[in-house]
Scaffold this active site. Sequence first.
Site, PDB file in Angstrom:
ATOM      1  N   HIS A  23      -0.217 -29.097  -6.008  1.00 22.77           N
ATOM      2  CA  HIS A  23       1.207 -29.009  -5.639  1.00 22.77           C
ATOM      3  C   HIS A  23       1.371 -28.171  -4.353  1.00 22.77           C
ATOM      4  O   HIS A  23       1.703 -28.724  -3.322  1.00 22.77           O
ATOM      5  CB  HIS A  23       2.091 -28.461  -6.771  1.00 22.77           C
ATOM      6  CG  HIS A  23       1.944 -29.205  -8.055  1.00 22.77           C
ATOM      7  ND1 HIS A  23       2.200 -30.553  -8.150  1.00 22.77           N
ATOM      8  CD2 HIS A  23       1.534 -28.815  -9.289  1.00 22.77           C
ATOM      9  CE1 HIS A  23       1.969 -30.951  -9.397  1.00 22.77           C
ATOM     10  NE2 HIS A  23       1.570 -29.925 -10.091  1.00 22.77           N
ATOM     11  N   ASP A  76      -0.941 -36.992 -11.937  1.00 24.87           N
ATOM     12  CA  ASP A  76      -0.470 -35.832 -12.692  1.00 24.87           C
ATOM     13  C   ASP A  76       0.087 -36.189 -14.071  1.00 24.87           C
ATOM     14  O   ASP A  76      -0.668 -36.403 -15.006  1.00 24.87           O
ATOM     15  CB  ASP A  76       0.547 -35.072 -11.820  1.00 24.87           C
ATOM     16  CG  ASP A  76       0.906 -33.695 -12.375  1.00 24.87           C
ATOM     17  OD1 ASP A  76       0.443 -33.349 -13.460  1.00 24.87           O
ATOM     18  OD2 ASP A  76       1.663 -32.950 -11.720  1.00 24.87           O
TER      19      ASP A  76
END
Length: 463
Positions: free
Chosen positions: A274, A325
């Site tokens: 991220h 993810d």
Amino acid sequence: MSGALFAADALLPHGWRRNVHLAWDDAGRLTQVDVDSTAMPDVVVAAGPVLPGMPNLHSHAFQRAIAGLTEYRAQERDSFWSWRMLMYRFALKLDPMQLEAIALHLYVEMLEAGYTAVCEFHYVHHDVDGRPYADDAALAVALLRAAHRAGIGLTLLPVLYQTGGFGGQSPQADQRRFIRSTDSMLSLLERLKPLCDAQGARLGLAPHSLRAVPQASLNEALAGLASIDATAPIHIHIAEQTREVDDCIAWSGQRPVAWLLDHAPVDARWCLVHATHMDADEYRRAAASGAVAGLCPTTEANLGDGLFDFAAWRDAGGAWGIGSDSHVCVNAAEELLMLEYGQRLATRARNVGTTALQPDVATAMTLGAVAGGAQASGRAIGGLAVGQQADFVVLDATHIALAGLTPTQMLASHVFASHRSSAIDAVWVGGQPRVAAGRHVLHDSAAAAFVTARSQLLVLEAP
Ligand SMILES: [Zn+2]
């Protein structure tokens, strides 16, 4: 098994090339990538342009089973944190057979969608009561088995998770399946290393986040990992949420990425997953460290995380790759689309993901994500070059979105204009065909077992 393929057009690390002859050895490694070649009579001819296989650098396989199930308002203002409560409730019920069924289906989906390898950030370790299984590696082994059955490349990243917040806060009861001492993690890594080696998977380590791993444990775990494999990949969630940034500043006086760069040996082995919320100095320093930014655009959009500044990272020379993810979307092309569209919306400019050498955005982003994804995977999967694995994707040149176009246009159309239909014909991993005519051989059976496992697990309240 050795083999060969002829492609009229193939995307090599420096761009599109014509009449490419690929050949690989018994280990599935490319031994020849010859351009301006001629088709030989006994060599298979690709049905369309050939792309390098895309590594998926961030996956929590079990979350595939709740994709799409948290899209309703449960609080006045829903957030990442309210989503996490629902995800935890689900994680508390999973057993090894269900995990294998969910992961197998997910990996089949990944292959059909152009991913040829996955980095599995694996944090559910223990039985439902929080005690270790009789085989402490039971859930990790389920993931290894699923990857082997699907035929996808794997980087297995067991997750170190010890605290419930910055400064050594006790974990919550609903985190009990994740918690491990550092010694227990190192024992797990020792147990998994030969299993990974046996199937060509890479073993690494994932300190979950700065809020879940105290500094002393981080140092100890990294030293232990180095004694098992000094070049093993290290992945960490970082700066995904503004609350996490605020909590880190309250605890340490520093932002998370700045703290990590000052207190850990961050280098090219690391993947900063991220890294959404960085200031200008953090962009510059993190890029210079050599670490890969692990971008998960559809999940970050789904969870309301915020936007990574792609241009700042690229201009600082940062490596990057993509991950699915939470698996609200399992499609390499759509992940690139979402990444580029986020940047367009934020900057009011188009074709943000290009580079000085590559003005075609889909081509530039594919090459960037393959290079960074391979680095984060710690495996020789960096595209169509001698010495790399024969992992590649053949586009369907007869698909309506692609027919009659040039290869560059076909890739652009595949990413930006295939309207969620798949324009993938075939996928090969290590020189082995895994997907033909758009389908994996386990497509139907894996889907049926997934639905059964999901039905067993679904006890989330209806909206
Ligand atoms: Zn994650």
